[in-house]
Scaffold this motif. Structure first.
Motif, PDB file in Angstrom:
ATOM      1  N   TYR A 382       0.758  -0.927   0.124  1.00 18.25           N
ATOM      2  CA  TYR A 382       0.201  -0.029   0.417  1.00 18.25           C
ATOM      3  C   TYR A 382       0.799   0.953   0.485  1.00 18.25           C
ATOM      4  CZ  TYR A 382      -3.853  -3.121   1.379  1.00 18.25           C
ATOM      5  OH  TYR A 382      -4.254  -4.509   1.126  1.00 18.25           O
ATOM      6  N   GLN A 383       0.174   2.425  -0.683  1.00 15.71           N
ATOM      7  CA  GLN A 383       1.364   3.870  -0.388  1.00 15.71           C
ATOM      8  C   GLN A 383       1.701   4.186   0.849  1.00 15.71           C
ATOM      9  OE1 GLN A 383      -1.416   5.879  -3.572  1.00 15.71           O
ATOM     10  NE2 GLN A 383      -0.358   4.430  -5.182  1.00 15.71           N
ATOM     11  N   ARG A 384       2.219   5.396   0.978  1.00 21.02           N
ATOM     12  CA  ARG A 384       2.963   5.299   1.890  1.00 21.02           C
ATOM     13  C   ARG A 384       1.618   6.149   2.879  1.00 21.02           C
ATOM     14  NH1 ARG A 384       7.587   9.223   0.242  1.00 21.02           N
ATOM     15  NH2 ARG A 384       7.428   8.238  -1.661  1.00 21.02           N
ATOM     16  N   ARG A 385       0.633   6.551   2.275  1.00 23.05           N
ATOM     17  CA  ARG A 385      -0.154   7.676   2.741  1.00 23.05           C
ATOM     18  C   ARG A 385      -1.405   6.352   3.544  1.00 23.05           C
ATOM     19  NH1 ARG A 385      -0.198  13.404   0.258  1.00 23.05           N
ATOM     20  NH2 ARG A 385      -1.809  13.315   0.916  1.00 23.05           N
ATOM     21  N   ALA A 386      -1.566   5.674   3.010  1.00 24.63           N
ATOM     22  CA  ALA A 386      -2.592   4.446   3.537  1.00 24.63           C
ATOM     23  C   ALA A 386      -2.105   3.917   4.572  1.00 24.63           C
ATOM     24  CB  ALA A 386      -2.222   3.787   2.539  1.00 24.63           C
ATOM     25  N   ALA A 389       0.217   0.929   5.509  1.00 25.59           N
ATOM     26  CA  ALA A 389       1.695   1.631   4.323  1.00 25.59           C
ATOM     27  C   ALA A 389       2.354   1.045   4.768  1.00 25.59           C
ATOM     28  CB  ALA A 389       1.636   3.088   4.827  1.00 25.59           C
TER      29      ALA A 389
END
Ligand SMILES: [Zn+2]
Length: 427
Positions: A382-386, A389
């Motif tokens: 998952y992306q960094r801000r999720a 993350a």
């Protein structure tokens, strides 16, 4: 290799991380060092090698292994043979994709772009490859079943599942994607041109088949569906011992449909009341089923008094039809209650599916393509801000991935030469 060694038909390719190409080239002249690096890498990822079942080597190779060098597209590749079972492992360096000219770093960018929602065509243009090359890459990944890859990561086969089908389109035809999800992981993403019970049973049956091959005694304890007839009936056929529940959020969203002709604000108000009712029942520690039955009767009476007998009766009838599935959800605390994660998975897959002409390629394999997309869904972090993350779905569910590099993980997990080592003993 001696002349008696028959080439093995089983794919026992292993991908090994040599850090950079220079190291690899240097090691080619030094068999002892080469084998040491291979052994060290296999040990470091915690996997075992997929020897023949008769082999007592327990998944390892030794310095005494036979080896041979072969040329592949201008690159020297090693084959290593187990002296005991004669299984031959093809060692692919990390910078080569099996059977593909495409470099892994190009594939990585294109796959991330694809997962992020770009069309196959745009992802290909950005990465300077042809859309068909990208399509074939995803299909190649999809030739390895989700069950195989996920169990290699140490995930147990799910006892409780969400099963639902996405309605999609292939050119002008309606098509269906029967799906099985558990937590953040897709266990099955099938393809069906028909929404009949038989067609769905066939699709979900492919999951069952793969699961039983992995664990002959596998049984599903509970399945949550939205109540669609073909899904319910295929679950009953395939998993006769499973409790079948109906998604509570789906119930919530259906309520306004039962109140046709009633003003939007009144419908909204009743929906909120229904929401609170379901929520309170789920919060209870005991007698949840009894509580739901009582409250639903009161709720139907309330509808009769506020908007009329016809509506009250329609809702009462609807409760009657569905209550068994809702009771099932409340009766077993381990049962998933809502199919939210499944909807999220479908939305993620859907975003690119529609944009992809590749999906409609007449000579293509929709099943392999969808399974390939499902691998990406499970393994790309998952992306960094999720929330979660940096972790991929497999890790969120407690699975182990061999390395911190998802592309390398994809290469390792979809190769035939590795198998999951038994969990280390606890001290
Ligand atoms: Zn062996």
């Amino acid at each position: 290799m001696g002349p008696t060694a028959k080439p093995t038909r089983q794919n026992r390719t292993i991908t090994v991380d040599f850090r950079d190409e220079t190291t690899y080239a240097a090691l080619l002249g030094n068999p002892k060092a080469f084998l040491e690096v291979v052994f060290a890498f296999v040990l470091s990822i915690g996997f075992q090698l997929n020897h023949k079942s008769t082999c007592h080597r327990g998944g390892y190779l030794t310095r005494h292994s036979h080896y041979a060098r072969v040329r592949l597209n201008g690159l020297t590749i090693w084959r290593v043979q187990c002296p005991v079972c004669k299984a031959v492992f093809t060692v692919l360096p990390h910078f080569v994709l099996r059977y593909r000219q495409m470099r892994p770093e190009v594939a990585r960018d294109a796959l991330v772009a694809t997962r992020g929602g770009l069309s196959l065509e745009l992802a290909a243009v950005i990465c300077h490859i042809s859309p068909m090359a990208l399509y074939r890459l995803v299909c190649a990944l999809g030739h390895h079943s989700l069950v195989t890859v996920l169990t290699r990561c140490g995930l147990p086969l799910p006892r409780y599942i969400l099963a639902d089908e996405k309605h999609s389109r292939c050119l002008t035809d309606k098509v269906y994607l029967p799906t099985i999800v558990s937590g953040r992981v897709l266990w099955h993403l099938g393809y069906s041109a028909s929404k009949s019970a038989a067609a769905f049973t066939e699709s979900y049956g492919a999951y069952q088949h793969a699961a039983l091959a992995h664990e002959p005694a596998y049984q599903v304890r509970g399945a949550l569906t939205d109540g669609f007839d073909s899904t319910v009936s295929s679950m009953r056929t395939l998993f006769p011992g499973a409790r079948l529940g109906y998604c509570l959020r789906h119930a919530l969203n259906k309520l306004p449909d039962k109140l046709i002709g009633v003003s939007a604000s009144v419908r909204q108000g009743l929906r909120s009341k229904f929401h609170a009712l379901l929520h309170r029942c789920r919060q209870r520690k005991s007698l949840r089923v009894v509580a739901l039955g009582q409250r639903q009767r009161h709720f139907a009476d309330r509808i009769t008094t506020t908007v009329g007998e016809a509506h009250g009766e329609r809702v009462r009838q609807w409760f009657q039809d569905k209550k068994a599935g809702w009771y099932t959800v409340l009766a077993d605390p381990q049962m998933p209650a809502m199919s939210t994660v499944l909807d999220q998975a479908h939305n993620a897959i859907d975003r690119k599916l529609f944009a992809m002409k590749g999906f409609h390629h007449p000579g293509g394999s929709q099943a392999a393509f969808l399974t390939g997309l499902a691998h990406l869904y499970n393994l790309i972090p998952y992306q960094r801000r999720a929330l979660n993350a940096g972790k991929c779905g497999v890790e969120v569910e407690g699975g182990r991935v061999p390395t911190s590099d998802w592309m390398l993980n994809l290469q390792i997990l979809t190769s035939g030469g590795y198998q999951c080592a038994p969990a280390p003993p606890h001290h």
